[in-house]
Design a protein around this motif. Structure first.
Motif, PDB file in Angstrom:
ATOM      1  N   THR A 199       0.845  -0.977   0.009  1.00 35.44           N
ATOM      2  CA  THR A 199      -0.027   0.076   0.054  1.00 35.44           C
ATOM      3  C   THR A 199       0.785   1.271   0.114  1.00 35.44           C
ATOM      4  O   THR A 199       0.543   2.122  -0.635  1.00 35.44           O
ATOM      5  CB  THR A 199      -1.002  -0.004   1.219  1.00 35.44           C
ATOM      6  OG1 THR A 199      -1.745  -1.107   1.068  1.00 35.44           O
ATOM      7  CG2 THR A 199      -1.720   1.167   1.252  1.00 35.44           C
ATOM      8  N   ASN A 200       1.940   1.137   0.842  1.00 37.91           N
ATOM      9  CA  ASN A 200       2.816   2.292   0.936  1.00 37.91           C
ATOM     10  C   ASN A 200       3.545   2.522  -0.514  1.00 37.91           C
ATOM     11  O   ASN A 200       3.918   3.558  -0.947  1.00 37.91           O
ATOM     12  CB  ASN A 200       3.988   2.334   1.942  1.00 37.91           C
ATOM     13  CG  ASN A 200       3.001   2.175   3.311  1.00 37.91           C
ATOM     14  OD1 ASN A 200       2.008   2.894   3.645  1.00 37.91           O
ATOM     15  ND2 ASN A 200       3.739   1.567   4.454  1.00 37.91           N
ATOM     16  N   LEU A 201       3.936   1.266  -0.905  1.00 37.44           N
ATOM     17  CA  LEU A 201       4.746   1.614  -2.284  1.00 37.44           C
ATOM     18  C   LEU A 201       3.873   2.080  -3.304  1.00 37.44           C
ATOM     19  O   LEU A 201       4.242   2.761  -4.121  1.00 37.44           O
ATOM     20  CB  LEU A 201       5.198  -0.068  -2.662  1.00 37.44           C
ATOM     21  CG  LEU A 201       5.975  -0.156  -4.031  1.00 37.44           C
ATOM     22  CD1 LEU A 201       7.275   0.836  -4.018  1.00 37.44           C
ATOM     23  CD2 LEU A 201       6.299  -1.605  -4.196  1.00 37.44           C
ATOM     24  N   SER A 202       2.501   1.530  -3.486  1.00 42.26           N
ATOM     25  CA  SER A 202       1.644   1.976  -4.108  1.00 42.26           C
ATOM     26  C   SER A 202       1.500   3.690  -4.173  1.00 42.26           C
ATOM     27  O   SER A 202       1.356   4.221  -5.266  1.00 42.26           O
ATOM     28  CB  SER A 202       0.497   1.435  -4.489  1.00 42.26           C
ATOM     29  OG  SER A 202      -0.488   1.853  -5.074  1.00 42.26           O
ATOM     30  N   ALA A 203       1.469   3.882  -3.019  1.00 46.69           N
ATOM     31  CA  ALA A 203       1.298   5.319  -2.611  1.00 46.69           C
ATOM     32  C   ALA A 203       2.419   6.011  -3.177  1.00 46.69           C
ATOM     33  O   ALA A 203       2.233   7.268  -3.669  1.00 46.69           O
ATOM     34  CB  ALA A 203       0.732   5.454  -1.038  1.00 46.69           C
ATOM     35  N   ALA A 204       3.818   5.464  -2.735  1.00 45.90           N
ATOM     36  CA  ALA A 204       5.032   6.047  -3.082  1.00 45.90           C
ATOM     37  C   ALA A 204       5.031   6.352  -4.455  1.00 45.90           C
ATOM     38  O   ALA A 204       5.512   7.245  -5.150  1.00 45.90           O
ATOM     39  CB  ALA A 204       5.964   5.438  -2.475  1.00 45.90           C
ATOM     40  N   ALA A 207       2.819   8.851  -5.728  1.00 43.62           N
ATOM     41  CA  ALA A 207       3.450  10.082  -5.312  1.00 43.62           C
ATOM     42  C   ALA A 207       4.578  10.494  -6.346  1.00 43.62           C
ATOM     43  O   ALA A 207       4.562  11.613  -6.791  1.00 43.62           O
ATOM     44  CB  ALA A 207       3.882  10.282  -3.996  1.00 43.62           C
ATOM     45  N   ALA A 208       5.414   9.380  -6.732  1.00 48.58           N
ATOM     46  CA  ALA A 208       6.708   9.831  -7.448  1.00 48.58           C
ATOM     47  C   ALA A 208       6.133  10.123  -9.097  1.00 48.58           C
ATOM     48  O   ALA A 208       6.672  11.021  -9.486  1.00 48.58           O
ATOM     49  CB  ALA A 208       7.602   8.313  -7.716  1.00 48.58           C
ATOM     50  N   ALA A 213       5.389  13.894 -12.975  1.00 50.03           N
ATOM     51  CA  ALA A 213       4.554  14.393 -13.882  1.00 50.03           C
ATOM     52  C   ALA A 213       4.767  15.947 -13.540  1.00 50.03           C
ATOM     53  O   ALA A 213       4.627  16.954 -14.511  1.00 50.03           O
ATOM     54  CB  ALA A 213       3.133  13.954 -13.616  1.00 50.03           C
ATOM     55  N   GLU A 214       4.593  16.270 -12.411  1.00 54.84           N
ATOM     56  CA  GLU A 214       4.701  17.828 -11.997  1.00 54.84           C
ATOM     57  C   GLU A 214       5.932  18.316 -12.419  1.00 54.84           C
ATOM     58  O   GLU A 214       5.870  19.652 -13.016  1.00 54.84           O
ATOM     59  CB  GLU A 214       4.580  17.945 -10.251  1.00 54.84           C
ATOM     60  CG  GLU A 214       4.374  19.365  -9.812  1.00 54.84           C
ATOM     61  CD  GLU A 214       4.161  19.517  -8.434  1.00 54.84           C
ATOM     62  OE1 GLU A 214       3.948  20.548  -7.954  1.00 54.84           O
ATOM     63  OE2 GLU A 214       4.049  18.482  -7.685  1.00 54.84           O
TER      64      GLU A 214
END
Length: 657
Positions: A199-204, A207-208, A213-214
């Protein structure tokens, strides 16, 4: 002993007929009576005169009589002996016949006896063999019994050991079960932790990705602002196309003049033997600027335009930046914008070599390559049905989807770009633009079931795509040089290639594993295809031969010669026939089963680069270097149509009129 002749010879020469009282009597078996009669006749004479001559004659007669009697006795003895001998001879003859008969009977009996003895000996030998087998069987049985006893003893020992082992393992199992319970508890806890980590990896990752993209948005905003301010030159959109079009042909990984490779941004920054090709912000230290300014680059070609040279200088002066989001190691072709190909001429000023030709599945269309276009013709009347543009300079291979709805091409502008494209047959709309390479693509083929598409080219690659979604499935670089042709096995499980590295290779189409390599041609291999059994392959090449070989062991089965030049293209038919075109200007049809030539199709005036067959309509089509297309009746060899694959070319207009 005197004979009667001898006795007469001793008498005086007196004629007995001078004496009237002398009577001639026979001198054979009546001799005693004759003598008495003679005595009676002579008695008066004797009585008258007993002369010495008469006495002598009497004596002689008596002596002769005596000799006669003796001779007769001897004759009688001889006759008796002869009769005895004849009887003896008859008995001997009879005995001989009886002996011969007995000998024949004995020989027959002996033969029978010998045959019986042979049978008896054979029976004895068989009995001896059977006895030997029985003895051996007894020995084997004893051996087996000994081995069984030994095995039983060993089994008993093993059973004891097994019992001990079971006890030990039972004890160990108890410990393992306890450990397993502990591990299961730990696994459950780890699973919960892993789920949390995932879950954290997916979120990371999200986020990455968002941060990337940003960043990319901001970086491109900066680039846009700099561009608006005149302070930005895009490497991917402006510089890479110039380098690719004018420089990469001489400065690449295969032929890097001055040891300068310009295939990618990263390779460019490494420089060459003359120093750094690009020194960010420093024109004077950048050898590429110096070479362009002095007219040394491109070598042996038209110089860059002033606008192109100024753009490169400005890019270097601004720090030789790389566009945001572009990987430095990617080839220039992968970072450049996809520019549309130049349009084909409305009317051709000259002909183009027909390097590709193919019938549609229903035989109603014949596709040929043109200049920056794909041409669709009606083979029945040679009319042009459709022109499909946005194609590289030359089309090197064509294949229709099994249902006829799509047509795929392998094309390229030699030394610059290669493309694998798919179009709709009905309207020429581009469906897929699958491969972009630095050099031409030479081969394309749909799988027999139409679910996959394979392509190959000068970059040594073999690529496979799924038709559903056009996703790449395989990319292989197993050859050492250009891959010139590719074909599927009838069941779609294998692919065969032909290459300029003088080999033909077979691959597993699912895994990409190489199966075999066929290198018997000893020269460039131009084409290859499977026979209908899937177990044999036909290949052709510069050695002026067709070669039939096994797909599992690459063993040559048959060599087919008789060609007057390179065999440049082949088409393998389902019935085992092989159509070919080559450098001797001929099209030929062979039987792969025995190598026999079925027909020689003569008529082209130049090299035949492409050939295809549509068995259902009995047509074969061929294209040559001088731009001519010919359609043949495959059964009788007659030409049923011929034209130049060059729309608007004056010769075609003249022929039409």
């Amino acid at each position: 002993m005197l004979t009667s002749t001898d006795a007469n010879a001793s008498l005086p020469a007196v004629d007995p007929f001078d004496r009237p009282n002398c009577v001639l009597l026979p001198t054979d078996s009546a001799m005693p009576r004759c003598l008495l009669l003679l005595a009676a006749l002579l008695l008066p004479v004797v009585a008258h005169a007993q002369s010495p001559e008469i006495d002598a004659l009497k004596q002689q007669a008596e002596a002769a009589a005596q000799r006669r009697d003796e001779t007769r006795a001897q004759l009688s003895d001889v006759e008796a002996q002869a009769r005895t001998l004849e009887q003896t001879l008859a008995r001997l003859k009879s005995d001989l016949e009886q002996t011969q008969k007995g000998l024949a009977e004995s020989e027959a009996a002996l033969k029978t006896q010998m045959e019986e003895e042979a049978k008896t000996a054979a029976a004895r030998d068989e009995s001896a063999k059977a006895a030997a087998v029985a003895v051996q069987a007894l020995a084997d049985a004893q051996k087996q019994a000994d081995e069984a006893n030994a095995a039983a003893a060993a089994a008993a020992q093993a059973a004891e050991a097994a019992t001990a082992a079971v006890a030990a393992k039972t004890e160990a199992l108890t410990g393992l079960q306890a450990m397993l319970a502990t591990l299961q508890t730990g696994l459950a806890e780890s699973g919960e932790q892993l789920a949390a980590v995932q879950t954290n990896l997916s979120a990371a990752q999200q986020a990455a990705a968002m941060a990337s993209a940003e960043w990319l948005t901001h970086a491109r905003s900066v680039e846009s602002a700099l561009r608006d301010a005149g302070q930005w030159v895009s490497f991917s959109a402006e510089i890479a196309p110039i380098f690719h079009q004018r420089c990469v042909a001489c400065h690449n990984s295969r032929s890097s003049k001055g040891r300068l490779n310009m295939e990618s941004y990263a390779a460019l920054l490494k420089g060459g033997e003359s120093g750094p090709a690009v020194q960010a912000g420093e024109l004077s230290d950048s050898t590429i600027h110096q070479q362009i300014a002095e007219g040394l680059m491109p070598k042996d070609a038209d110089p860059l335009t002033p606008e192109q040279a100024a753009l490169i200088d400005k890019w270097i002066a601004l720090g030789a930046p790389l566009d945001a989001g572009i990987e430095a190691a990617l080839p220039l072709m992968r970072v450049m914008p996809r520019f549309p190909q130049p349009p084909a001429p409305e009317a051709y000023a000259s002909t183009m070599p027909v390097t590709a030709i193919a019938f549609s599945p229903d035989g109603s269309l014949l596709a040929t390559g043109g200049y920056h276009e794909l041409l669709l013709w009606n083979p029945a009347d040679q009319s042009l049905v459709r022109r499909i543009g946005n194609v590289a300079e030359r089309v090197f291979d064509i294949d229709f989807h099994p249902d006829g709805s799509l047509v795929a091409i392998a094309s390229g502008t030699p030394g610059q770009t290669g493309e694998l494209k798919v179009f709709q047959t009905a309207d020429g709309a581009l469906v897929a633009d699958l491969v972009v390479a630095e050099d031409a693509l030479f081969g394309v083929a749909f799988s027999p079931d139409g679910s996959r598409l394979a392509g190959c080219g000068a970059d040594r690659s073999l690529s496979v795509f799924a038709v559903d979604g056009w996703k790449p499935q395989l990319r292989l670089e197993d050859h050492a040089d250009w891959v010139l042709d590719v074909a599927w096995s009838p069941d779609g499980s294998k692919l065969v290639t032909a290459s300029r590295d003088k080999t033909s290779k077979v691959f597993n189409s699912e895994s990409g594993d190489a199966i075999v390599t066929f290198n018997t041609h000893g020269d460039v291999v131009y084409g290859a295809g499977f026979l209908a059994d899937g177990a044999h392959i036909v290949s052709a090449g510069r050695d002026k031969r067709l070669r039939v070989w096994t797909a599992d062991e690459a063993k040559q089965v048959r060599e087919i010669g008789g060609f007057g030049g390179d065999v440049l293209h082949i088409r393998v038919l389902a019935d085992g026939r092989v159509a070919s075109g080559g450098g001797d200007n001929h099209v030929r049809l062979h039987n792969s089963a025995d190598g026999g030539q079925i027909r020689d199709f003569a008529g082209h005036a130049d090299w035949v680069y492409s050939v295809d067959v549509h068995p259902a309509t009995g047509r074969m089509a061929s294209g040559s270097y001088d731009g001519e297309v010919r359609v043949w009746n495959i059964e009788n060899g007659e030409t049923t149509g011929r034209w130049l694959a060059a729309p608007g070319y004056p010769a075609n207009a003249s022929a039409a009129n």
